[in-house]
Each structure stands twice: as structure tokens, then as C-alpha cells.
Design a protein around this motif. Sequence first.
Motif, mmCIF file in Angstrom:
data_model
loop_
_atom_site.group_PDB
_atom_site.id
_atom_site.type_symbol
_atom_site.label_atom_id
_atom_site.label_comp_id
_atom_site.label_asym_id
_atom_site.label_seq_id
_atom_site.Cartn_x
_atom_site.Cartn_y
_atom_site.Cartn_z
ATOM 1 N N HIS A 97 38.132 49.101 49.240
ATOM 2 C CA HIS A 97 39.256 49.419 48.352
ATOM 3 C C HIS A 97 40.008 48.145 47.967
ATOM 4 C CE1 HIS A 97 42.646 51.465 46.583
ATOM 5 N NE2 HIS A 97 43.467 50.926 47.459
ATOM 6 N N ASP A 98 40.234 47.283 48.943
ATOM 7 C CA ASP A 98 40.915 46.015 48.688
ATOM 8 C C ASP A 98 40.126 45.169 47.682
ATOM 9 O OD1 ASP A 98 43.063 44.166 49.269
ATOM 10 O OD2 ASP A 98 41.594 42.971 50.335
ATOM 11 N N ARG A 99 38.813 45.128 47.845
ATOM 12 C CA ARG A 99 37.978 44.348 46.926
ATOM 13 C C ARG A 99 37.948 44.987 45.536
ATOM 14 N NH1 ARG A 99 32.766 44.144 50.427
ATOM 15 N NH2 ARG A 99 31.811 43.182 48.610
ATOM 16 N N MET A 100 37.984 46.332 45.482
ATOM 17 C CA MET A 100 38.059 47.020 44.180
ATOM 18 C C MET A 100 39.337 46.618 43.438
ATOM 19 S SD MET A 100 35.783 49.374 43.035
ATOM 20 C CE MET A 100 36.683 50.700 42.254
ATOM 21 N N LEU A 101 40.463 46.623 44.165
ATOM 22 C CA LEU A 101 41.730 46.224 43.543
ATOM 23 C C LEU A 101 41.663 44.777 43.061
ATOM 24 C CD1 LEU A 101 44.388 47.848 45.910
ATOM 25 C CD2 LEU A 101 43.762 48.563 43.610
ATOM 26 N N GLY A 102 41.064 43.909 43.879
ATOM 27 C CA GLY A 102 40.910 42.513 43.476
ATOM 28 C C GLY A 102 40.100 42.377 42.196
ATOM 29 N N MET A 103 39.024 43.164 42.095
ATOM 30 C CA MET A 103 38.197 43.112 40.883
ATOM 31 C C MET A 103 38.969 43.619 39.667
ATOM 32 S SD MET A 103 34.292 44.056 42.063
ATOM 33 C CE MET A 103 34.659 45.750 42.429
ATOM 34 N N LEU A 104 39.785 44.672 39.858
ATOM 35 C CA LEU A 104 40.582 45.190 38.734
ATOM 36 C C LEU A 104 41.619 44.161 38.276
ATOM 37 C CD1 LEU A 104 41.194 48.902 39.803
ATOM 38 C CD2 LEU A 104 39.600 48.042 38.086
ATOM 39 N N PHE A 105 42.243 43.469 39.224
ATOM 40 C CA PHE A 105 43.215 42.427 38.873
ATOM 41 C C PHE A 105 42.509 41.287 38.117
ATOM 42 C CE2 PHE A 105 46.185 44.577 41.455
ATOM 43 C CZ PHE A 105 47.435 44.020 41.249
ATOM 44 N N ASN A 106 41.340 40.866 38.613
ATOM 45 C CA ASN A 106 40.608 39.777 37.952
ATOM 46 C C ASN A 106 40.152 40.184 36.552
ATOM 47 O OD1 ASN A 106 40.891 38.042 40.100
ATOM 48 N ND2 ASN A 106 38.968 38.631 41.059
ATOM 49 N N ARG A 107 39.701 41.444 36.412
ATOM 50 C CA ARG A 107 39.269 41.922 35.100
ATOM 51 C C ARG A 107 40.441 41.952 34.130
ATOM 52 N NH1 ARG A 107 36.774 47.177 36.102
ATOM 53 N NH2 ARG A 107 35.141 45.909 37.042
ATOM 54 N N ALA A 108 41.614 42.408 34.611
ATOM 55 C CA ALA A 108 42.806 42.452 33.757
ATOM 56 C C ALA A 108 43.205 41.050 33.311
ATOM 57 C CB ALA A 108 43.961 43.132 34.495
ATOM 58 N N LYS A 109 43.146 40.079 34.240
ATOM 59 C CA LYS A 109 43.461 38.687 33.880
ATOM 60 C C LYS A 109 42.500 38.174 32.816
ATOM 61 C CE LYS A 109 45.320 37.152 38.335
ATOM 62 N NZ LYS A 109 45.053 36.331 39.530
ATOM 63 N N ARG A 110 41.212 38.484 33.003
ATOM 64 C CA ARG A 110 40.192 38.019 32.057
ATOM 65 C C ARG A 110 40.408 38.639 30.676
ATOM 66 N NH1 ARG A 110 36.417 38.931 35.503
ATOM 67 N NH2 ARG A 110 35.674 40.856 34.556
ATOM 68 N N HIS A 111 40.671 39.954 30.637
ATOM 69 C CA HIS A 111 40.901 40.617 29.344
ATOM 70 C C HIS A 111 42.152 40.064 28.654
ATOM 71 C CE1 HIS A 111 38.353 44.437 30.348
ATOM 72 N NE2 HIS A 111 37.646 43.352 30.239
ATOM 73 N N HIS A 112 43.182 39.816 29.448
ATOM 74 C CA HIS A 112 44.423 39.247 28.899
ATOM 75 C C HIS A 112 44.141 37.888 28.258
ATOM 76 C CE1 HIS A 112 48.388 37.165 29.232
ATOM 77 N NE2 HIS A 112 48.818 38.342 28.827
ATOM 78 N N SER A 113 43.401 37.070 28.979
ATOM 79 C CA SER A 113 43.055 35.739 28.476
ATOM 80 C C SER A 113 42.168 35.831 27.236
ATOM 81 C CB SER A 113 42.348 34.950 29.575
ATOM 82 O OG SER A 113 41.927 33.703 29.106
ATOM 83 N N ASP A 114 41.179 36.756 27.263
ATOM 84 C CA ASP A 114 40.265 36.926 26.120
ATOM 85 C C ASP A 114 41.023 37.356 24.864
ATOM 86 O OD1 ASP A 114 38.189 36.214 27.751
ATOM 87 O OD2 ASP A 114 37.392 38.254 27.989
ATOM 88 N N ARG A 115 41.939 38.312 25.042
ATOM 89 C CA ARG A 115 42.715 38.786 23.888
ATOM 90 C C ARG A 115 43.548 37.652 23.283
ATOM 91 N NH1 ARG A 115 45.067 44.727 25.793
ATOM 92 N NH2 ARG A 115 43.038 45.685 26.148
ATOM 93 N N PHE A 116 44.123 36.851 24.165
ATOM 94 C CA PHE A 116 44.933 35.735 23.685
ATOM 95 C C PHE A 116 44.060 34.720 22.949
ATOM 96 C CE2 PHE A 116 47.281 31.684 24.372
ATOM 97 C CZ PHE A 116 48.398 32.011 23.633
#
Length: 198
Positions: free
Chosen positions: A77-96
Motif C-alpha cells: 500500500h505504501d509503495r502504491m501511494l508512492g507510485m501515485l505521488f510520482n505519477r502525479a508529479k510526472r503528469h504535472h511536469s508534463d502538462r507544464f
Amino acid sequence: MISWLSWLRQSPGAPNAKHIMAHIERLRTIENLALPEGLERSVHPLRDLESFHRYATLVAVVLDTRVTLIDEIIDMHDRMLGMLFNRAKRHHSDRFQQSGKTINDKLRLYSRIGRVLVEAKQNGSDPFAAIESILPWEIFAESVIETEKLAQPANFDFLPLISDGFPHLSRYTPSLLESLRMKAAPIAEDILKGVNTD
């Protein structure tokens, strides 16, 4: 075909909803045995009695497996949350990044508009005419709307994008919360009340 005990002790696999649910099912299987509370304290004395030796060993294995399953479920579960946070950071950066050229064009445009407005103020001339010397008023009004759409939240944070991962979490978190008996130190009791809210 694998044995029941081998199935209970299978490794968790990659952190995803399917594997977490499989591990929760293993944990529920152990909980359904309804072993008495505090049984682990009796395992060592039982080992001294030959007739109970095999049962004591089996109980020790099941109790150890239960602890391992809980640890692995929480880790996944902890690793799932980490992956979701990393994916959100990546999408944020990509959109920018994708908006970069348009943002740069708007900055250049508003820099020019700002310059002619400063000059208009210094010269005492009409500021609206100054803007229209750069581009027609209707196009300027449209550009303001376009710029508002480009603007990120004031804190420029990726956290709002984490909600995109809700479908993944919702597949297993109700079962996870139902399967784990959580306790809290007095300082964290309010958080635990929130977790237990239906």
C-alpha cells in the motif's frame, strides 16, 4: 496444485490492487481460523509435548505468516501511494512542459502590452489605444481568457492530480481497512476515528 500453506506464504508480487487484494484474502483466511488471542504465548510450551509438536509448529507458522502478510500488505500500500505521488508529479511536469511555448508567447505579448501601458501613463495618452496598437481589443480579450486557462493553481502544486489515482485505491482500500485492526497512541486517536468513520 499448491498446498494451502504454500498459498498463504506466497510472495506479494508487484504493488497493485490485484496483488494487495490477494494478500488481504490470505489474511482473511488466517483470521477465519479464529485462533485464540494470545495463542503465540502457548506455542513454546506445547513444543515440549511430543503429541502436540506438529500442531505447535503449524500454529507458529500460521502466526508468523499472519504477521508477514500484514507487513507486506502495508508495504505494498505504501509503495502504491508512492507510485501515485510520482505519477502525479510526472503528469504535472508534463502538462507544464506541453504548455511551455504558449506560456512563453503569452509572457512576451503581455510584456509588450505592459511596456506600451507604461509609456501611455508617462505620456498621458489613452491606455486602451496603447493596447490596440499591439493587437485588436477583441483578440486581447480572448487572450486574457486563454491565459486564465493556462494558469496553474496559486501554489503550483501537483497534489490535486493525486485524485486521478482514486480508482486504483478504491479497489482495495475498503477491504484493507476492514481487515486490519488498527490501534493508535492517544495523540493519534482523532485520526483513527476518522479512519473508522463509515
